[in-house]
Design a protein around this motif. Structure first.
Motif, PDB file in Angstrom:
ATOM      1  N   SER A 125      49.748  -0.338  63.470  1.00  0.00           N
ATOM      2  CA  SER A 125      49.146  -1.588  63.008  1.00  0.00           C
ATOM      3  C   SER A 125      48.882  -1.631  61.507  1.00  0.00           C
ATOM      4  CB  SER A 125      47.830  -1.888  63.754  1.00  0.00           C
ATOM      5  OG  SER A 125      48.064  -2.011  65.139  1.00  0.00           O
ATOM      6  N   VAL A 126      49.381  -0.621  60.783  1.00  0.00           N
ATOM      7  CA  VAL A 126      49.227  -0.613  59.319  1.00  0.00           C
ATOM      8  C   VAL A 126      50.623  -0.651  58.695  1.00  0.00           C
ATOM      9  CG1 VAL A 126      48.312   0.607  57.294  1.00  0.00           C
ATOM     10  CG2 VAL A 126      47.112   0.737  59.499  1.00  0.00           C
ATOM     11  N   PRO A 127      51.061  -1.816  58.221  1.00  0.00           N
ATOM     12  CA  PRO A 127      52.418  -1.941  57.700  1.00  0.00           C
ATOM     13  C   PRO A 127      52.583  -1.306  56.324  1.00  0.00           C
ATOM     14  CG  PRO A 127      51.235  -3.981  57.377  1.00  0.00           C
ATOM     15  CD  PRO A 127      50.306  -3.083  58.135  1.00  0.00           C
TER      16      PRO A 127
ATOM     17  N   VAL B  15      69.489 -18.780  50.854  1.00  0.00           N
ATOM     18  CA  VAL B  15      68.283 -18.132  51.374  1.00  0.00           C
ATOM     19  C   VAL B  15      67.648 -17.256  50.299  1.00  0.00           C
ATOM     20  CG1 VAL B  15      67.404 -16.465  53.052  1.00  0.00           C
ATOM     21  CG2 VAL B  15      69.111 -18.148  53.740  1.00  0.00           C
ATOM     22  N   GLY B  16      66.343 -17.424  50.141  1.00  0.00           N
ATOM     23  CA  GLY B  16      65.607 -16.531  49.263  1.00  0.00           C
ATOM     24  C   GLY B  16      65.235 -15.258  50.020  1.00  0.00           C
ATOM     25  N   ILE B  17      65.312 -14.109  49.345  1.00  0.00           N
ATOM     26  CA  ILE B  17      65.013 -12.816  49.977  1.00  0.00           C
ATOM     27  C   ILE B  17      63.778 -12.202  49.314  1.00  0.00           C
ATOM     28  CG2 ILE B  17      65.880 -10.502  50.502  1.00  0.00           C
ATOM     29  CD1 ILE B  17      67.454 -12.662  51.897  1.00  0.00           C
ATOM     30  N   TRP B  18      62.890 -11.665  50.146  1.00  0.00           N
ATOM     31  CA  TRP B  18      61.747 -10.933  49.601  1.00  0.00           C
ATOM     32  C   TRP B  18      61.593  -9.582  50.276  1.00  0.00           C
ATOM     33  CZ3 TRP B  18      58.076 -10.032  53.373  1.00  0.00           C
ATOM     34  CH2 TRP B  18      57.974 -10.954  54.420  1.00  0.00           C
ATOM     35  N   ASP B  19      61.136  -8.619  49.504  1.00  0.00           N
ATOM     36  CA  ASP B  19      60.936  -7.237  49.967  1.00  0.00           C
ATOM     37  C   ASP B  19      59.555  -6.816  49.466  1.00  0.00           C
ATOM     38  OD1 ASP B  19      60.941  -4.480  50.407  1.00  0.00           O
ATOM     39  OD2 ASP B  19      63.085  -4.290  50.005  1.00  0.00           O
ATOM     40  N   TRP B  20      58.630  -6.609  50.402  1.00  0.00           N
ATOM     41  CA  TRP B  20      57.211  -6.450  50.052  1.00  0.00           C
ATOM     42  C   TRP B  20      56.686  -5.077  50.469  1.00  0.00           C
ATOM     43  CZ3 TRP B  20      52.896  -9.224  53.280  1.00  0.00           C
ATOM     44  CH2 TRP B  20      51.632  -8.973  52.723  1.00  0.00           C
ATOM     45  N   GLN B  21      56.160  -4.325  49.490  1.00  0.00           N
ATOM     46  CA  GLN B  21      55.421  -3.092  49.771  1.00  0.00           C
ATOM     47  C   GLN B  21      53.968  -3.512  50.042  1.00  0.00           C
ATOM     48  OE1 GLN B  21      56.750  -0.076  50.057  1.00  0.00           O
ATOM     49  NE2 GLN B  21      58.817  -0.724  49.409  1.00  0.00           N
ATOM     50  N   VAL B  22      53.620  -3.584  51.312  1.00  0.00           N
ATOM     51  CA  VAL B  22      52.369  -4.226  51.706  1.00  0.00           C
ATOM     52  C   VAL B  22      51.143  -3.546  51.117  1.00  0.00           C
ATOM     53  CG1 VAL B  22      50.965  -4.957  53.671  1.00  0.00           C
ATOM     54  CG2 VAL B  22      53.468  -4.969  53.857  1.00  0.00           C
TER      55      VAL B  22
ATOM     56  N   GLU C 168      53.575  -4.510  45.691  1.00  0.00           N
ATOM     57  CA  GLU C 168      54.837  -4.693  44.960  1.00  0.00           C
ATOM     58  C   GLU C 168      55.750  -5.645  45.732  1.00  0.00           C
ATOM     59  OE1 GLU C 168      56.543  -0.887  43.326  1.00  0.00           O
ATOM     60  OE2 GLU C 168      54.899  -0.059  44.538  1.00  0.00           O
ATOM     61  N   LEU C 169      56.459  -6.480  44.998  1.00  0.00           N
ATOM     62  CA  LEU C 169      57.332  -7.468  45.614  1.00  0.00           C
ATOM     63  C   LEU C 169      58.631  -7.577  44.828  1.00  0.00           C
ATOM     64  CD1 LEU C 169      57.473  -9.743  47.838  1.00  0.00           C
ATOM     65  CD2 LEU C 169      56.659 -11.320  46.080  1.00  0.00           C
ATOM     66  N   VAL C 170      59.735  -7.551  45.552  1.00  0.00           N
ATOM     67  CA  VAL C 170      61.049  -7.764  44.950  1.00  0.00           C
ATOM     68  C   VAL C 170      61.660  -9.011  45.584  1.00  0.00           C
ATOM     69  CG1 VAL C 170      63.361  -6.823  44.592  1.00  0.00           C
ATOM     70  CG2 VAL C 170      61.370  -5.290  44.546  1.00  0.00           C
ATOM     71  N   VAL C 171      62.130  -9.942  44.771  1.00  0.00           N
ATOM     72  CA  VAL C 171      62.741 -11.165  45.289  1.00  0.00           C
ATOM     73  C   VAL C 171      64.086 -11.387  44.606  1.00  0.00           C
ATOM     74  CG1 VAL C 171      60.516 -12.227  45.799  1.00  0.00           C
ATOM     75  CG2 VAL C 171      61.601 -12.649  43.583  1.00  0.00           C
TER      76      VAL C 171
END
Length: 350
Positions: free
Chosen positions: A140-142, A47-54, A58-61
């Motif tokens: 409603s604002v992630p 499984v690929g993992i992603w962590d997103w600062q919306v 910024e994105l960490v995978v």
């Protein structure tokens, strides 16, 4: 006395802090153990993992996220949400955004989407993309989302093959295995479709019911294998006469074949029927019990209507009965003005 009390208090405080430190260390070890377990699970499930600062993009995978599209993390370099946008299929982005907004509005528990991503080798990889907001800026604002990527390309290929096989199977279910023309089930569905269209457009529909003459005697004399071969030749001969895409032929049952002719008058249907009679004669299929040069023949009943659709089959069947009574190897048409009277003649043999 006061000093003793102070020292005792300090000792108790230190002991309490030591206990808390031991508890925290135990919890840290436990968390590390679970973290290691989670890593092993993620690794084993590919499984690929992603962590997103919306809000910042910024994105960490993890390494597997990159591997799914044929890269290493090092090859991808610095990643952000733009990395996802770069490799996602352009046609999928709109739907992805719609599902994200739906999740952010609280209408779904999580974000789920089957999307395509461009592989390093140039082909498209199907990815099962899931995610969930774990931190919010406001309603409603992630702020932050985490999620997974799973390569489902093999599953998609399998489903595509399965769909193709099911379509073939469905097609086979509408084809008569002996004559290789549509079967009765196909005829009944097509009949309803053609009649429905004719009612709306007020057009005429004609029906031919074709029966092989003395077919029981043919089977008894030549055997069922030869009978099957003869029936196949008859069906294919009839099919060859029908040149319009709208014309439809099917095996109704036994040695009986039906032909639907939409947008065709009674006169036009009779012409087609006569062509079929001649085409069967041209096949020169030997039949020792036939009175027509010892060759296999057919009889055809024809009916036509632009209104009495429920009676169309019965009318054609009545006309077929008359054709059998009048010597076979002939066409008889049902007339609304002079309907054939069946009771005057004995029942003909097949």
């Amino acid at each position: 006395m006061a000093e003793d009390t102070y020292l005792l208090t300090m000792i108790n405080t230190i002991e309490s802090l030591q206990d808390k430190i031991k508890t925290l260390e135990s919890r840290i070890l436990e968390l590390k153990f679970h973290e290691k377990q989670l890593e092993l699970v993620i690794e084993s499930t590919a499984v690929g993992i992603w962590d997103w600062q919306v809000q910042t993009g910024e994105l960490v995978v993890n390494e597997r996220w990159a591997n799914i599209i044929g890269y290493t993390l090092e090859e991808l370099g610095e990643v952000s949400i733009d990395t996802w946008m770069k490799y996602a299929h352009p046609e999928d982005l709109k739907e992805s955004n719609r599902l994200l907004e739906k999740h952010w509005a609280g209408k779904t528990e999580c974000y789920i989407f089957e999307t395509r991503m461009k592989h390093k080798r140039g082909h498209w990889v199907w990815v099962y993309d899931t995610g969930k907001v774990i931190e919010w800026e406001s309603k409603s604002v992630p702020k932050r989302m985490i999620g997974t990527h799973l390569d489902i390309s093999d599953k998609k290929e399998y489903i595509a093959k399965l769909d193709a096989a099911n379509k073939k199977l469905m097609a086979f279910s509408y084809v008569d295995s002996l004559t290789q023309i549509p079967n009765r089930r196909a005829y009944e569905e097509r009949f309803l479709s053609i009649i429905g269209s004719a009612k709306r457009s007020q057009n005429t529909v004609s029906l031919l019911i074709i029966d092989v003459d003395h077919f029981k005697k043919y089977n008894d004399y030549y055997g069922h294998e030869k009978g099957d071969e003869a029936l196949f030749k008859v069906a294919q001969a009839i099919k060859s006469v029908l040149t319009r895409k709208t014309d439809f032929v099917a095996r109704y049952g036994g040695e009986e074949i039906v032909v639907l002719l939409p947008f065709t008058t009674l006169e036009g249907a009779e012409i087609t029927a006569e062509k079929i009679i001649q085409r069967i004669m041209d096949e020169r299929i030997e039949h020792v019990h036939s009175q027509y040069d010892g060759m296999l023949t057919v009889s055809i009943g024809v009916a036509s209507t632009s209104s009495q659709f429920d009676d169309l089959f019965d009318h054609a069947d009545t006309a077929l009965y008359v054709a059998k009574n009048n010597g076979r190897n002939r066409v008889e048409a049902y007339s609304n003005y002079q309907p054939p009277i069946r009771v005057l003649s004995p029942s003909p043999t097949p």
